[in-house]
Write a protein that holds these residues in place. Structure first.
Motif, short mmCIF file in Angstrom:
data_model
loop_
_atom_site.label_atom_id
_atom_site.label_comp_id
_atom_site.label_asym_id
_atom_site.label_seq_id
_atom_site.Cartn_x
_atom_site.Cartn_y
_atom_site.Cartn_z
N GLN A 158 0.89 -0.93 0.09
CA GLN A 158 -0.08 0.18 -0.11
C GLN A 158 1.00 1.34 0.01
O GLN A 158 1.89 1.40 0.72
N ARG A 159 0.62 2.17 -0.90
CA ARG A 159 1.29 3.51 -0.95
C ARG A 159 0.61 4.39 0.37
O ARG A 159 -0.37 4.31 0.76
N ARG A 160 1.52 5.45 0.62
CA ARG A 160 1.08 6.39 1.39
C ARG A 160 1.13 8.00 0.73
O ARG A 160 2.11 8.05 -0.07
N SER A 161 0.06 8.41 0.99
CA SER A 161 0.00 10.06 0.32
C SER A 161 1.14 10.93 1.02
O SER A 161 1.45 10.59 2.15
N HIS A 162 1.37 11.87 0.35
CA HIS A 162 2.56 13.05 0.99
C HIS A 162 2.10 13.58 2.27
O HIS A 162 2.73 13.49 3.39
N VAL A 163 0.67 13.66 2.30
CA VAL A 163 0.21 14.48 3.51
C VAL A 163 0.20 13.40 4.76
O VAL A 163 0.19 13.90 5.61
N ASN A 164 -0.27 12.37 4.21
CA ASN A 164 -0.35 11.30 5.36
C ASN A 164 1.13 10.74 5.92
O ASN A 164 1.15 10.72 7.08
N ALA A 165 2.08 10.87 5.13
CA ALA A 165 3.36 10.73 5.45
C ALA A 165 3.89 11.92 6.51
O ALA A 165 4.47 11.68 7.58
N CYS A 166 3.55 12.80 6.15
CA CYS A 166 4.14 14.17 6.87
C CYS A 166 3.41 14.40 8.26
O CYS A 166 4.18 14.75 8.99
N LEU A 167 2.15 14.24 8.09
CA LEU A 167 1.15 14.25 9.33
C LEU A 167 0.82 13.15 9.85
O LEU A 167 -0.39 13.04 10.39
N GLU A 168 1.72 12.15 10.02
CA GLU A 168 1.22 10.70 10.49
C GLU A 168 0.91 10.76 12.14
O GLU A 168 1.75 11.71 12.72
N GLY A 169 0.40 9.96 12.68
CA GLY A 169 0.21 9.72 14.15
C GLY A 169 -1.23 10.62 14.36
O GLY A 169 -1.91 11.13 13.41
N ASN A 170 -1.26 10.85 15.66
CA ASN A 170 -2.81 11.35 16.14
C ASN A 170 -2.86 12.85 16.95
O ASN A 170 -3.53 12.80 17.64
N ALA A 171 -1.82 13.17 16.65
CA ALA A 171 -1.51 14.58 17.12
C ALA A 171 -2.52 15.70 16.59
O ALA A 171 -2.64 15.27 15.25
N PRO A 172 -3.11 16.60 17.30
CA PRO A 172 -3.97 17.48 16.70
C PRO A 172 -3.54 18.39 15.60
O PRO A 172 -2.16 18.68 15.88
N ILE A 173 -4.30 18.67 14.49
CA ILE A 173 -3.82 19.35 13.17
C ILE A 173 -4.41 20.80 13.16
O ILE A 173 -5.79 20.54 13.11
N ILE A 174 -3.91 21.86 13.07
CA ILE A 174 -4.70 23.11 13.04
C ILE A 174 -4.34 23.70 11.85
O ILE A 174 -3.06 23.99 11.48
N ALA A 175 -5.16 23.70 10.69
CA ALA A 175 -4.54 24.30 9.37
C ALA A 175 -5.24 25.61 9.29
O ALA A 175 -6.37 25.68 9.44
N ALA A 176 -4.45 26.66 9.21
CA ALA A 176 -5.06 27.95 8.98
C ALA A 176 -4.68 28.53 7.53
O ALA A 176 -3.58 28.29 7.18
#
Length: 88
Positions: free
Chosen positions: A40-58
């Motif tokens: 299975q491949r991984r997208s760039h965003v999934n590879a960069c933002l892996e894990g369950n830390a909260p993400i705030i996108a502004a």
């Protein structure tokens, strides 16, 4: 200030195009669905933002724009944009 006052570590990322990140993630998702027995491949965003830390996108656009990648990350995702309605 977050690290110093509240011992919260942070990372800051810059996204040139939320739509390109979403397009890549959709393409990877489709490829994985069509090739279930291959690695299975991984997208760039999934590879960069892996894990369950909260993400705030502004964004300086409406919050729907960063929201394009929300379903492709594992952590809690909050999008902030210019379409904020302030109470009077």
């Amino acid at each position: 200030m977050l690290a110093r006052d509240w011992q919260i570590s942070t990372e800051v990322w810059s996204a040139t195009s939320f739509s390109e990140l979403a397009r890549d993630a959709r393409d990877v998702e489709r490829w994985n669905r069509l090739h279930p027995v291959e690695a299975q491949r991984r997208s760039h965003v999934n590879a960069c933002l892996e894990g369950n830390a909260p993400i705030i996108a502004a964004s300086d656009y409406v919050r729907a724009y960063p929201q394009l990648i929300a379903s492709y990350v594992e952590g809690r995702f909050i999008a902030v944009g210019t379409d904020v309605v302030l109470a009077k």
